[in-house]
Design a protein around this motif. Structure first.
Motif, short mmCIF file in Angstrom:
data_model
loop_
_atom_site.label_atom_id
_atom_site.label_comp_id
_atom_site.label_asym_id
_atom_site.label_seq_id
_atom_site.Cartn_x
_atom_site.Cartn_y
_atom_site.Cartn_z
N UNK A 496 4.01 36.02 37.52
CA UNK A 496 3.45 37.16 36.79
C UNK A 496 3.17 38.28 37.79
N UNK A 497 3.94 39.35 37.71
CA UNK A 497 3.86 40.43 38.70
C UNK A 497 2.54 41.19 38.66
N UNK A 498 1.77 41.02 37.58
CA UNK A 498 0.45 41.65 37.51
C UNK A 498 -0.51 41.07 38.54
N UNK A 499 -0.15 39.90 39.07
CA UNK A 499 -1.00 39.26 40.07
C UNK A 499 -1.14 40.12 41.32
N UNK A 500 -0.10 40.85 41.67
CA UNK A 500 -0.17 41.70 42.86
C UNK A 500 -1.33 42.69 42.75
N UNK A 501 -1.51 43.26 41.57
CA UNK A 501 -2.59 44.22 41.37
C UNK A 501 -3.95 43.60 41.58
N UNK A 502 -4.12 42.33 41.17
CA UNK A 502 -5.40 41.64 41.38
C UNK A 502 -5.64 41.39 42.86
N UNK A 503 -4.58 41.03 43.57
CA UNK A 503 -4.72 40.75 45.00
C UNK A 503 -5.00 42.03 45.78
N UNK A 504 -4.37 43.12 45.36
CA UNK A 504 -4.57 44.41 46.04
C UNK A 504 -6.02 44.87 46.01
N UNK A 505 -6.77 44.44 45.02
CA UNK A 505 -8.18 44.85 44.90
C UNK A 505 -9.07 44.16 45.94
N UNK A 506 -8.55 43.11 46.56
CA UNK A 506 -9.37 42.27 47.44
C UNK A 506 -9.31 42.73 48.89
N UNK A 507 -10.42 42.53 49.59
CA UNK A 507 -10.42 42.71 51.04
C UNK A 507 -9.77 41.51 51.73
N UNK A 508 -9.94 40.34 51.11
CA UNK A 508 -9.40 39.11 51.71
C UNK A 508 -9.05 38.11 50.61
N UNK A 509 -7.91 37.44 50.76
CA UNK A 509 -7.58 36.31 49.89
C UNK A 509 -7.24 35.11 50.76
N UNK A 510 -7.64 33.93 50.28
CA UNK A 510 -7.39 32.69 51.02
C UNK A 510 -6.60 31.75 50.11
N UNK A 511 -5.40 31.40 50.52
CA UNK A 511 -4.59 30.43 49.77
C UNK A 511 -5.06 29.02 50.13
N UNK A 512 -5.43 28.26 49.11
CA UNK A 512 -5.91 26.89 49.31
C UNK A 512 -4.92 25.94 48.65
N UNK A 513 -4.26 25.11 49.45
CA UNK A 513 -3.24 24.21 48.90
C UNK A 513 -3.08 22.97 49.75
N UNK A 514 -2.61 21.88 49.11
CA UNK A 514 -2.48 20.59 49.77
C UNK A 514 -1.06 20.37 50.30
N UNK A 515 -0.68 21.14 51.30
CA UNK A 515 0.58 20.92 52.01
C UNK A 515 0.50 21.59 53.37
N UNK A 516 1.44 21.28 54.24
CA UNK A 516 1.42 21.81 55.61
C UNK A 516 1.99 23.22 55.70
N UNK A 517 3.06 23.48 54.94
CA UNK A 517 3.83 24.70 55.15
C UNK A 517 3.34 25.91 54.36
N UNK A 518 2.40 25.71 53.45
CA UNK A 518 1.89 26.85 52.68
C UNK A 518 2.86 27.32 51.62
N UNK A 519 3.28 26.40 50.75
CA UNK A 519 4.33 26.72 49.79
C UNK A 519 3.89 27.72 48.73
N UNK A 520 2.66 27.61 48.26
CA UNK A 520 2.17 28.57 47.27
C UNK A 520 2.10 29.96 47.89
#
Length: 558
Positions: A496-520
């Protein structure tokens, strides 16, 4: 002193002694009292023995999991010792006298560090004794456990049932001698809760939304979906000899017009790749549940990992985009299972229903369930004499028919084809059919009036981005730390490309996921161009030690 809002109970012991039953008894008893329950099961892939533990988190309000526990119920010394490091200071260990004797040989100072409660047990119903002692210690009346004990032992006959009920009553009284005020304070007007687990909600959500065929070969952690389907006695199913037979049987059922679904994990899903490519070419609807576990290959097959995020988005050879859905609550699993069947039929495409070990097996309270209304898409009941199964349409979706309808004959081939299914190697037809298949899922979110993500605490300038069962503990974290928000991903493909707009509003985002390579993080960064955002710091927290994210992991963000 303010009471905690969570009590952590761990049952540790070798496989084959019924620890899962103990977890269910404890979880169900306290949910009936009105507590919010969430569980975590960690066990080795062996039938007997090994190191295993099952956690029941008893929460007064929002359910979340922690590594730290307050009470440890031990069924053998070997399993108790490695779990002592997670036991809080002054924590309680409930064991039999026999187990305690063995434990002292390994750790002689055990009684100095922890409070040990060890009843004398002289028969095989050790689990009932220890549950009864737990009930007494926490000041819970035996009547709260009695219906569950009766249900557990019902198949063993009335004599066994009554023996265990007597043990329950006698040893609840024994436990009361060691009463400790540990239970969280219940919210006012708390009422009994129902608990379930992810695979059950997927199965029954699909059934409620018109599932007509399910096939699978048992593979942890997806196996219990097949069990639930069989036990429902509502749906035709096939337990086939391997995953190749599984997927092809389901495609055959779908070809006739039946709403069809398969379930598997990584290795089994790999065997389905060729058939999924055929489904894309022939535009046969199918839902494939992919429940992730630790890999690669056989890996650690009963443990948690999210290593197939990218694989799920491109599981076929050839240039094709399928739909990938990821539920994050049990209520969503129930609804989205039916929604996935709708999307598969409406867009005549493959839908990957992505879960993981934690989601498949984790038990948690459930609220009101809503089933998706059945939508079979463009089905033609009376096709004309010139019926073209792959008719070129403005939205890329062609009317389909049920097998046997007059004038409804067509060829479903793995070759490139024209509108009638006739094999074609024409450059012009290749272009048209490629564009047809691709645009079917274009603008999916606008057409369906849905979002591919959810935002909690949208005004926060720092946000966690995660998916699946991790959502429960992450949401509790932001309740306690309102400077943080949460973005939960529901669709991995399309993004969903609208997600970029939500992320742009943030000073910082942290991807939290259960893998080594950071697939999400990799997927969303590529699709949304996140590395080009000038004012948003992008970091990550990854975990790949076989275990889920606990509350302690989120506290490290502070």
């Amino acid at each position: 002193m303010q009471k905690k809002d969570r009590l952590g109970i761990r049952i540790a012991g070798p496989a084959g002694l019924g620890m899962n039953s103990v977890m269910d008894i404890v979880a169900n008893a306290f949910s009936e009292l009105g507590y919010n329950i969430i569980t975590d099961s960690e066990y080795q892939s062996i039938i007997k023995g090994g190191l295993n533990f099952y956690d029941v988190n008893i929460c007064s309000d929002f359910p979340y999991i922690m590594r730290k526990i307050d009470i440890l119920i031990g069924l053998d010394a070997k399993n108790i010792v490695p779990n002592l490091e997670d036991l809080s200071q002054g924590g309680i260990v409930i064991v039999s006298q026999k187990t305690l004797a063995g434990l002292k040989k390994i750790q002689s100072d055990i009684e100095e560090k922890f409070r040990i409660i060890a009843p004398e047990i002289n028969d095989k119903y050790e689990n009932t004794y220890l549950v009864a002692v737990l009930s007494g210690i926490l000041g819970v009346d035996s009547k709260n456990f009695e219906p569950i004990i009766r249900k557990v032992f019902l198949k063993k006959g009335s004599e066994v049932v009554e023996k265990n009920i007597k043990i329950l009553h006698d040893f609840v009284e024994f436990g009361k001698n060691f009463y400790v005020d540990l239970l969280p304070e219940l919210k006012e007007n708390a009422s009994p809760k129902k608990i379930s687990y992810g695979n059950r909600m997927i199965a029954y959500g699909a059934i409620a939304s018109g599932l007509e065929f399910y096939s699978a070969y048992p593979m942890t952690p997806a196996s219990s979906i097949l069990t639930e389907i069989i036990n429902s006695k509502k749906i035709p199913y096939l337990q086939a000899e391997d995953e190749i037979a599984v997927i092809n049987a389901a495609l055959g059922a779908s070809f006739t017009g039946a709403r069809s679904m398969v379930g598997t994990s990584g290795g089994g899903f790999a065997l389905m790749t060729e058939a999924l490519s055929f489904a894309a070419q022939a535009e046969i609807p199918i839902v494939a549940i992919l429940s992730q576990r630790s890999g690669p290959s056989t890996g650690a097959p009963t443990f948690h990992e999210q290593g197939e995020i990218l694989y799920a988005t491109r599981p076929t050879f050839g240039d094709i985009e399928n739909i990938v859905m990821v539920p994050s609550t049990l209520e969503e699993a129930y609804f989205m299972a039916g929604q996935s069947l709708n999307l598969a039929q409406k867009y005549q495409t493959t839908v990957i229903f992505l879960t993981d070990k934690q989601f498949s097996e984790g038990k948690v309270m459930i609220g009101e369930l809503q089933a998706a209304s059945v939508d079979r898409g463009k089905i033609s009941e009376n096709p004309g004499a010139d019926y073209a199964r792959y008719q070129l349409t403005e939205d890329g979706v062609s009317p389909y028919v049920r097998v046997g309808v007059e004038n409804g004959d067509f060829i479903a081939t793995s070759y490139e084809h024209d509108e009638y299914g006739e094999t074609s190697e024409s450059s012009e037809m290749k272009i048209k059919m490629t564009e047809k298949r691709t645009k079917k899922v274009g603008y999916l979110f606008e057409k369906e009036k849905i979002s591919g993500f959810e935002v909690i605490n949208p005004c926060a300038k720092k946000k966690i981005i995660t998916l699946s069962f991790t959502r429960y503990t992450a949401e509790y974290f932001i309740k306690n730390n309102p400077e943080w928000g949460l973005i939960i991903i529901k669709f991995l493909s399309p993004v969903d490309e609208r997600l970029r707009g939500e992320i742009e509003k943030c000073d910082e985002v942290v991807f939290v996921e259960n893998n080594f390579s950071g697939q999400l993080e990799t997927l969303l960064s590529e699709k949304l161009g996140l590395k080009y955002l000038p004012n948003t710091k992008i970091t990550h927290k990854r975990k790949y030690n076989l275990l889920p994210f606990y509350y302690e992991d989120f506290q490290e963000l502070l």
